[in-house]
Design an enzyme around this catalytic site. Structure first.
Site, mmCIF file in Angstrom:
data_model
loop_
_atom_site.group_PDB
_atom_site.id
_atom_site.type_symbol
_atom_site.label_atom_id
_atom_site.label_comp_id
_atom_site.label_asym_id
_atom_site.label_seq_id
_atom_site.Cartn_x
_atom_site.Cartn_y
_atom_site.Cartn_z
ATOM 1 N N GLU A 38 0.832 -0.943 -0.122
ATOM 2 C CA GLU A 38 -0.080 -0.123 -0.077
ATOM 3 C C GLU A 38 0.816 1.259 -0.062
ATOM 4 O O GLU A 38 0.283 2.418 0.343
ATOM 5 C CB GLU A 38 -0.955 0.005 1.309
ATOM 6 C CG GLU A 38 -1.833 -1.137 1.229
ATOM 7 C CD GLU A 38 -3.020 -1.181 2.413
ATOM 8 O OE1 GLU A 38 -3.705 -0.300 2.622
ATOM 9 O OE2 GLU A 38 -2.655 -1.858 3.347
ATOM 10 N N SER A 71 -6.762 -2.461 1.196
ATOM 11 C CA SER A 71 -6.916 -1.643 -0.040
ATOM 12 C C SER A 71 -7.256 -2.880 -1.327
ATOM 13 O O SER A 71 -7.054 -2.586 -2.366
ATOM 14 C CB SER A 71 -5.640 -0.905 -0.499
ATOM 15 O OG SER A 71 -5.458 0.227 0.444
ATOM 16 N N TYR A 128 -9.099 4.873 -5.322
ATOM 17 C CA TYR A 128 -8.275 5.859 -5.372
ATOM 18 C C TYR A 128 -8.024 6.922 -6.570
ATOM 19 O O TYR A 128 -7.458 7.808 -6.253
ATOM 20 C CB TYR A 128 -6.737 5.416 -4.836
ATOM 21 C CG TYR A 128 -6.693 4.628 -3.437
ATOM 22 C CD1 TYR A 128 -7.015 5.378 -2.433
ATOM 23 C CD2 TYR A 128 -6.725 3.187 -3.262
ATOM 24 C CE1 TYR A 128 -7.121 4.603 -0.995
ATOM 25 C CE2 TYR A 128 -6.733 2.651 -2.254
ATOM 26 C CZ TYR A 128 -6.812 3.267 -1.208
ATOM 27 O OH TYR A 128 -6.876 2.608 -0.078
ATOM 28 N N ARG A 147 -11.189 3.083 11.440
ATOM 29 C CA ARG A 147 -12.334 2.805 10.534
ATOM 30 C C ARG A 147 -12.614 1.305 10.323
ATOM 31 O O ARG A 147 -11.883 0.340 10.138
ATOM 32 C CB ARG A 147 -12.058 3.398 8.824
ATOM 33 C CG ARG A 147 -13.086 3.748 8.290
ATOM 34 C CD ARG A 147 -12.906 3.881 6.926
ATOM 35 N NE ARG A 147 -12.565 2.774 6.283
ATOM 36 C CZ ARG A 147 -11.497 2.315 5.411
ATOM 37 N NH1 ARG A 147 -10.575 3.251 5.406
ATOM 38 N NH2 ARG A 147 -11.304 1.307 4.880
ATOM 39 N N ASP A 160 -15.110 -1.620 8.935
ATOM 40 C CA ASP A 160 -15.949 -1.752 7.414
ATOM 41 C C ASP A 160 -17.138 -2.732 7.662
ATOM 42 O O ASP A 160 -16.708 -3.554 8.458
ATOM 43 C CB ASP A 160 -14.996 -2.093 6.471
ATOM 44 C CG ASP A 160 -13.918 -0.824 6.167
ATOM 45 O OD1 ASP A 160 -14.241 0.086 6.367
ATOM 46 O OD2 ASP A 160 -12.789 -1.431 5.409
ATOM 47 N N GLU A 205 -13.736 -5.832 8.700
ATOM 48 C CA GLU A 205 -12.479 -5.475 9.178
ATOM 49 C C GLU A 205 -12.531 -4.158 9.965
ATOM 50 O O GLU A 205 -13.314 -3.127 9.790
ATOM 51 C CB GLU A 205 -11.367 -5.526 8.213
ATOM 52 C CG GLU A 205 -11.489 -4.382 7.150
ATOM 53 C CD GLU A 205 -10.317 -4.970 5.786
ATOM 54 O OE1 GLU A 205 -9.464 -4.276 6.042
ATOM 55 O OE2 GLU A 205 -10.782 -5.572 5.016
ATOM 56 N N ASN A 218 -9.649 -0.870 10.445
ATOM 57 C CA ASN A 218 -8.316 -0.073 9.881
ATOM 58 C C ASN A 218 -7.811 0.696 10.988
ATOM 59 O O ASN A 218 -8.524 1.781 11.445
ATOM 60 C CB ASN A 218 -8.484 0.682 8.499
ATOM 61 C CG ASN A 218 -9.016 -0.255 7.445
ATOM 62 O OD1 ASN A 218 -8.325 -0.843 6.692
ATOM 63 N ND2 ASN A 218 -10.418 -0.401 7.350
ATOM 64 N N GLY A 252 -6.751 5.668 5.362
ATOM 65 C CA GLY A 252 -6.273 6.641 4.150
ATOM 66 C C GLY A 252 -6.653 7.969 4.380
ATOM 67 O O GLY A 252 -7.567 8.163 5.092
#
Length: 314
Positions: free
Chosen positions: A17, A145, A215, A254, A256, A269, A271, A275
């Site tokens: 990443e 990602s 992205y 964060r 998900d 998951e 994070n 990002g």
């Protein structure tokens, strides 16, 4: 504004990443500089831990994603160097990077997450379609990602999907595919002060929220706050907070989700170093609450004060 001293923005790194991290770090650095913070970029790919120790940073913003930045290794090094940093500590960072361990912890806490299997050799693929009915997905157990991600709808896709994921990891996660709406919930704070930000719904072209659609393209649509009724929204935000705390996260993160046709949310998951690019989701949720990107960056670097107090006691 409180004097934050000399601030390092750790970015780049050597994970799969790296490209995203370069964008995140550049954005954070620019934002902090615009606020008058003495901020400096530090690429952990080309600059060593010895250089980090000598840089004289009073605190650092971790804008690294993936291994050797988000997985607890760097966090442990920073603690040894007595440098305060943003985000979760070594243990929570390591657990969150391991999608399998994260799911096991959530199950122990009674939190909903899709059925799964762990694959370490080709032999583990035998009978997989019987143990985990299709469709299911495969992805590396320690990447983000959507790196190495595949959806399996028929048996002849299993081996190629495993081979792809195994390029990035010695452990591959196979997980029941949840058909429905893709949601994500940023969480800010630690312990009893942790709170969920507004929910974001992600509507990618053909439901394919891959690296490109995350992205680079402008084809993905984002709805923030997500169009959900109040009761369901509150349930999902509480699940996010509980999932974050169960793993031991601090500072920010964060979580998900997938929301199925019966409005059942499923945790995917968490994070611990999300990002911070122009397409990123935590800034989007903060903006929905009236917090600018620059102010968000400032708030996050100020959370390192908690670790600063811990360092001061050493």
């Amino acid at each position: 504004m409180t004097d934050l001293g000399k601030v390092g923005v750790l970015y780049g790194g050597i994970s799969a990443e790296r490209e995203v991290s370069l964008m995140s770090g550049a954005g954070v650095h620019q934002a902090l500089c615009q606020l008058g913070v003495d901020a400096h970029l530090f690429d952990t790919q080309s600059q060593s831990l010895a250089e980090l120790a000598q840089a004289g940073f009073d605190r650092v913003f971790i804008a690294l994603h993936g291994r050797y930045g988000e997985d607890g290794t760097l966090q442990g090094a920073l603690e040894l160097l007595h440098i305060p940093y943003t985000g979760s500590g070594p243990m929570a960072s390591a657990v969150a990077m391991d999608k399998v361990m994260t799911k096991r912890i959530w199950l122990q806490h009674g939190l909903p997450t899709p059925d799964f299997a762990v694959l370490k050799t080709m032999q583990d693929l035998v009978g997989l379609a019987d143990r985990l009915p299709m469709p299911f997905i495969m992805k590396p157990a320690h990447e983000g990602s959507t790196v190495g991600f595949s959806r399996i709808d028929q048996i002849d896709q299993i081996e190629p999907a495993y081979a792809l994921a195994a390029k990035f990891d010695r452990a591959v996660l196979a997980e029941r595919f949840i058909q429905g709406r893709e949601l994500t919930v940023p969480v800010i704070g630690s312990g009893e002060q942790a709170r969920s930000l507004p929910i974001i719904e992600i509507a990618a072209p053909d439901g394919n929220y891959d690296f490109e659609n995350k992205y680079y393209t402008n084809d993905t649509q984002y709805f923030c706050p997500a169009p959900l009724d109040d009761a369901l929204s509150e349930t999902i935000r509480e699940y996010a907070r509980l999932a974050y705390l169960a793993v031991g996260c601090e500072g920010w993160g964060r979580v998900d989700f997938m929301l199925d046709a019966d409005n059942q949310p499923w945790l995917l998951e968490v994070n611990t170093s999300p990002g911070m690019t122009s397409h990123s989701l935590v800034p989007m949720a903060a903006k929905a609450e009236g917090t600018s990107y620059e102010q968000l960056c400032l708030q996050l670097i100020q959370t390192a004060d908690l670790k600063l107090q811990a360092v001061a006691r050493l």
